[in-house]
Scaffold this motif. Structure first.
Motif, short mmCIF file in Angstrom:
data_model
loop_
_atom_site.label_atom_id
_atom_site.label_comp_id
_atom_site.label_asym_id
_atom_site.label_seq_id
_atom_site.Cartn_x
_atom_site.Cartn_y
_atom_site.Cartn_z
N UNK A 194 0.80 -1.22 0.00
CA UNK A 194 0.00 0.00 0.00
C UNK A 194 0.83 1.27 0.00
N UNK A 195 2.13 1.15 -0.02
CA UNK A 195 2.98 2.34 0.01
C UNK A 195 2.90 3.09 -1.32
N UNK A 196 3.09 4.39 -1.24
CA UNK A 196 3.03 5.22 -2.45
C UNK A 196 4.17 4.90 -3.41
N UNK A 197 5.28 4.43 -2.88
CA UNK A 197 6.43 4.09 -3.73
C UNK A 197 6.07 2.95 -4.68
N UNK A 198 5.34 1.96 -4.20
CA UNK A 198 4.94 0.85 -5.05
C UNK A 198 4.05 1.33 -6.19
N UNK A 199 3.17 2.25 -5.88
CA UNK A 199 2.28 2.80 -6.91
C UNK A 199 3.08 3.57 -7.95
N UNK A 200 4.04 4.38 -7.51
CA UNK A 200 4.86 5.15 -8.45
C UNK A 200 5.68 4.23 -9.34
N UNK A 201 6.31 3.23 -8.75
CA UNK A 201 7.15 2.31 -9.52
C UNK A 201 6.31 1.53 -10.52
N UNK A 202 5.14 1.08 -10.10
CA UNK A 202 4.30 0.32 -11.01
C UNK A 202 3.79 1.19 -12.15
N UNK A 203 3.40 2.43 -11.85
CA UNK A 203 2.94 3.33 -12.92
C UNK A 203 4.05 3.64 -13.91
N UNK A 204 5.25 3.87 -13.42
CA UNK A 204 6.39 4.14 -14.30
C UNK A 204 6.70 2.92 -15.17
N UNK A 205 6.64 1.73 -14.57
CA UNK A 205 6.93 0.51 -15.34
C UNK A 205 5.87 0.30 -16.43
N UNK A 206 4.61 0.56 -16.12
CA UNK A 206 3.56 0.40 -17.12
C UNK A 206 3.73 1.40 -18.25
N UNK A 207 4.06 2.64 -17.92
CA UNK A 207 4.26 3.66 -18.95
C UNK A 207 5.46 3.32 -19.83
N UNK A 208 6.55 2.89 -19.22
CA UNK A 208 7.75 2.53 -19.99
C UNK A 208 7.45 1.32 -20.89
#
Length: 64
Positions: free
Chosen positions: A34-48
């Motif tokens: 539930x950490x915000x870091x996981x959300x940021x990393x996952x969003x960046x990976x999906x965009x890349x």
């Protein structure tokens, strides 16, 4: 025949496999916690992954 050889080049499909793996990593990492870091990393990976996949698709379509 040149466009057919370009569409069947093995490198394009390897690029698509890499893009799919990165996108799946982003999708599965979204549920890591539930950490915000996981959300940021996952969003960046999906965009890349999406950008790489689009690059591969447009390379397959190529110039005619």
């Amino acid at each position: 025949m040149n466009s057919m050889e370009n569409a069947n080049a093995e490198g394009h499909y390897k690029l698509l496999v890499v893009a799919i793996v990165i996108g799946l990593f982003g999708c599965f990492f979204r549920f890591a916690g539930d950490a915000a870091v996981y959300s940021w990393v996952s969003n960046i990976a999906i965009v890349v992954g999406t950008i790489i996949a689009l690059k591969g698709v447009f390379a397959i379509l190529g110039k005619q």
